[in-house]
Design a protein around this motif. Structure first.
Motif, PDB file in Angstrom:
ATOM      1  N   THR A   1      11.470   3.796  -6.056  1.00  0.00           N
ATOM      2  CA  THR A   1      11.337   3.506  -4.688  1.00  0.00           C
ATOM      3  C   THR A   1       9.911   2.654  -4.610  1.00  0.00           C
ATOM      4  OG1 THR A   1      12.343   5.652  -3.962  1.00  0.00           O
ATOM      5  CG2 THR A   1      10.894   4.544  -2.302  1.00  0.00           C
ATOM      6  N   SER A   2       8.928   2.968  -5.294  1.00  0.00           N
ATOM      7  CA  SER A   2       7.730   2.339  -5.311  1.00  0.00           C
ATOM      8  C   SER A   2       7.941   0.734  -5.787  1.00  0.00           C
ATOM      9  CB  SER A   2       6.704   2.953  -6.037  1.00  0.00           C
ATOM     10  OG  SER A   2       5.474   2.297  -6.430  1.00  0.00           O
TER      11      SER A   2
ATOM     12  N   PRO B   1      11.346   6.292 -19.705  1.00  0.00           N
ATOM     13  CA  PRO B   1      11.781   7.006 -18.253  1.00  0.00           C
ATOM     14  C   PRO B   1      11.264   6.449 -16.941  1.00  0.00           C
ATOM     15  CG  PRO B   1      10.076   8.493 -19.230  1.00  0.00           C
ATOM     16  CD  PRO B   1      10.218   7.277 -20.251  1.00  0.00           C
ATOM     17  N   ILE B   2      12.149   6.405 -16.126  1.00  0.00           N
ATOM     18  CA  ILE B   2      11.730   6.254 -14.726  1.00  0.00           C
ATOM     19  C   ILE B   2      12.248   7.244 -13.455  1.00  0.00           C
ATOM     20  CG2 ILE B   2      13.551   4.604 -14.264  1.00  0.00           C
ATOM     21  CD1 ILE B   2      11.452   2.828 -12.709  1.00  0.00           C
ATOM     22  N   ASN B   3      11.582   7.701 -12.760  1.00  0.00           N
ATOM     23  CA  ASN B   3      11.906   8.561 -11.661  1.00  0.00           C
ATOM     24  C   ASN B   3      12.142   7.815 -10.432  1.00  0.00           C
ATOM     25  OD1 ASN B   3       9.607   8.513 -10.169  1.00  0.00           O
ATOM     26  ND2 ASN B   3       8.639  10.019 -11.667  1.00  0.00           N
ATOM     27  N   ILE B   4      12.864   8.654  -9.300  1.00  0.00           N
ATOM     28  CA  ILE B   4      13.154   8.131  -8.211  1.00  0.00           C
ATOM     29  C   ILE B   4      11.860   7.715  -7.318  1.00  0.00           C
ATOM     30  CG2 ILE B   4      13.166  10.387  -6.857  1.00  0.00           C
ATOM     31  CD1 ILE B   4      15.605   7.475  -6.385  1.00  0.00           C
TER      32      ILE B   4
ATOM     33  N   ILE C   1       1.841   9.342  -6.139  1.00  0.00           N
ATOM     34  CA  ILE C   1       2.416  10.530  -6.227  1.00  0.00           C
ATOM     35  C   ILE C   1       3.293  10.992  -7.652  1.00  0.00           C
ATOM     36  CG2 ILE C   1       3.919  12.071  -4.839  1.00  0.00           C
ATOM     37  CD1 ILE C   1       3.313  10.538  -2.395  1.00  0.00           C
ATOM     38  N   SER C   2       4.000   9.728  -7.887  1.00  0.00           N
ATOM     39  CA  SER C   2       5.031  10.120  -9.175  1.00  0.00           C
ATOM     40  C   SER C   2       4.023  10.104 -10.285  1.00  0.00           C
ATOM     41  CB  SER C   2       5.977   9.099  -9.108  1.00  0.00           C
ATOM     42  OG  SER C   2       5.318   7.782  -9.061  1.00  0.00           O
ATOM     43  N   SER C   3       3.215   9.433 -10.320  1.00  0.00           N
ATOM     44  CA  SER C   3       2.238   9.141 -11.589  1.00  0.00           C
ATOM     45  C   SER C   3       0.556   9.062 -11.285  1.00  0.00           C
ATOM     46  CB  SER C   3       2.717   7.921 -12.654  1.00  0.00           C
ATOM     47  OG  SER C   3       4.086   8.044 -12.892  1.00  0.00           O
ATOM     48  N   PRO C   4       0.048  10.312 -10.901  1.00  0.00           N
ATOM     49  CA  PRO C   4      -1.292   9.958 -10.463  1.00  0.00           C
ATOM     50  C   PRO C   4      -2.197   9.738 -11.539  1.00  0.00           C
ATOM     51  CG  PRO C   4      -0.610  12.578 -10.495  1.00  0.00           C
ATOM     52  CD  PRO C   4       0.624  11.655 -10.709  1.00  0.00           C
TER      53      PRO C   4
ATOM     54  N   THR D   1       0.767  -1.274  -0.108  1.00  0.00           N
ATOM     55  CA  THR D   1       0.077  -0.129  -0.020  1.00  0.00           C
ATOM     56  C   THR D   1       0.843   1.433   0.049  1.00  0.00           C
ATOM     57  OG1 THR D   1      -1.643  -1.224   1.176  1.00  0.00           O
ATOM     58  CG2 THR D   1      -1.769   1.056   1.148  1.00  0.00           C
ATOM     59  N   ILE D   2       1.817   1.191   0.737  1.00  0.00           N
ATOM     60  CA  ILE D   2       2.836   2.501   0.816  1.00  0.00           C
ATOM     61  C   ILE D   2       3.469   2.567  -0.549  1.00  0.00           C
ATOM     62  CG2 ILE D   2       4.922   3.183   1.798  1.00  0.00           C
ATOM     63  CD1 ILE D   2       4.384   1.750   4.464  1.00  0.00           C
ATOM     64  N   GLY D   3       3.971   1.473  -1.179  1.00  0.00           N
ATOM     65  CA  GLY D   3       4.572   1.406  -2.496  1.00  0.00           C
ATOM     66  C   GLY D   3       3.508   2.111  -3.622  1.00  0.00           C
ATOM     67  N   SER D   4       2.094   1.767  -3.461  1.00  0.00           N
ATOM     68  CA  SER D   4       1.428   2.152  -4.536  1.00  0.00           C
ATOM     69  C   SER D   4       0.868   3.658  -4.113  1.00  0.00           C
ATOM     70  CB  SER D   4      -0.178   1.430  -4.326  1.00  0.00           C
ATOM     71  OG  SER D   4       0.107   0.098  -4.357  1.00  0.00           O
ATOM     72  N   VAL D   5       1.019   4.130  -2.956  1.00  0.00           N
ATOM     73  CA  VAL D   5       0.982   5.677  -2.651  1.00  0.00           C
ATOM     74  C   VAL D   5       2.000   6.455  -3.013  1.00  0.00           C
ATOM     75  CG1 VAL D   5       1.042   7.394  -0.957  1.00  0.00           C
ATOM     76  CG2 VAL D   5      -0.241   5.376  -0.633  1.00  0.00           C
ATOM     77  N   LEU D   6       3.248   6.051  -3.136  1.00  0.00           N
ATOM     78  CA  LEU D   6       4.405   6.518  -3.877  1.00  0.00           C
ATOM     79  C   LEU D   6       4.423   6.638  -5.394  1.00  0.00           C
ATOM     80  CD1 LEU D   6       7.382   5.439  -1.602  1.00  0.00           C
ATOM     81  CD2 LEU D   6       6.451   7.563  -1.611  1.00  0.00           C
TER      82      LEU D   6
END
Length: 295
Positions: free
Chosen positions: A273-274, A266-269, A150-153, A142-147
């Protein structure tokens, strides 16, 4: 009963699906529904041909078994197979759309969260037990999904819908024990085909003239539809829906590598993390498989 062969079959099925985007991207110029329709058309033809040549006795026995069922079980068997066909068709369409019109990375993420989602739904719907480690795994997921949100809403919703449609399909088929799995697969493919025809007639038939299109559709029908689907349904005969769901991680890991190293997406930080947290959650969930066999 040893279940190694069922785990291996499930693993190989999801490994094949990991390379699916390699056959989808080259025909992205065709609409998602047209790709879906021809995938279904070729798959129905191939599975019918295979049934006539090699599985005729299985089909006849399944029909005989259906006739012998009481009215209640007949209704349940039809509901489960029709529901399975609808969920499978929806999952196919959404996956094709996401790969060709969003990105391969989001399609990868959908199947990365799907194992945990399948396990959670199995706990709620099928009353399959979750131990404390598995509950922790769901929290980390769930935490990973939240991140990821945030990165790709705009992309997380696509990922969740794709994951949910397949998780519900797996769970519905765990209860679908009335027929041989091959016969169930035939029914479900015909359900998808029949449901797709009215839409295709309404919007007008379109037949691509490029030979390349039909080559890729044939590959999709054989290597990314009939073969892995039958392997998947076979695995459900010997292991739990949660166990098959966990095998899903093979698919997104391969898809993710294809997205990064072949399609150069591309992929961001935050996304890194997610993905890392989802992998950690899968490892935590799998701790039980290192200590005992699935029953």
């Amino acid at each position: 009963m040893k279940t190694y062969k069922y785990h291996l079959v499930a693993f190989l099925a999801f490994m094949l699906w990991g390379f699916f985007s390699l056959a989808l991207k080259p025909i992205a110029y065709v609409s998602s529904f047209d790709v879906l329709f021809f995938r279904i058309l070729f798959s129905v033809f191939l599975i019918t041909l295979f049934a006539i040549i090699a599985k005729k006795e299985t089909v006849l026995q399944s029909i005989k078994k259906y006739k012998a069922l009481n009215p209640g079980d007949k209704r349940k068997s039809l509901v489960l197979n029709i529901t399975g066909g609808i969920l499978l068709g929806l999952n196919w369409f959404l996956f094709i759309y996401v790969v060709n019109h969003v990105n391969v990375k989001t399609a990868s993420y959908a199947y990365l969260i799907c194992p945990i989602l399948t396990s959670l739904l199995s706990y709620v719907i099928l009353k399959e037990r979750l131990n404390n480690w598995q509950k922790i795994a769901i929290g980390v997921c769930t935490i990973g999904s939240v991140l990821f949100y945030i990165s790709s809403p705009n992309h997380l919703l696509f990922a969740i819908i794709v994951a949910l449609s397949y998780a519900l399909y797996l769970i519905s088929q765990k209860k679908n024990t009335y027929f041989d799995k091959f016969f169930s697969l035939i029914i479900q493919l015909y359900v998808i085909f029949i449901l797709a025809i009215p839409y295709y007639i309404y919007h007008g038939f379109y037949f691509p003239t490029n030979f390349e299109f039909y080559f890729y559709i044939l590959c999709i029908a054989v290597f990314f539809t009939v073969v892995p689907l039958y392997m998947n349904l076979y695995a459900l005969q010997g292991i739990s829906a949660s166990s098959v769901g966990i095998m899903l991680y093979v698919n997104p890991l391969i898809t993710f590598c294809v997205a990064l190293f072949y399609f150069n997406e591309p992929i961001n930080i935050l996304q890194i993390t997610s993905y890392f947290l989802i992998l950690v959650s899968i490892f935590i969930f799998n701790i039980k498989f290192f200590t005992k066999n699935d029953q």
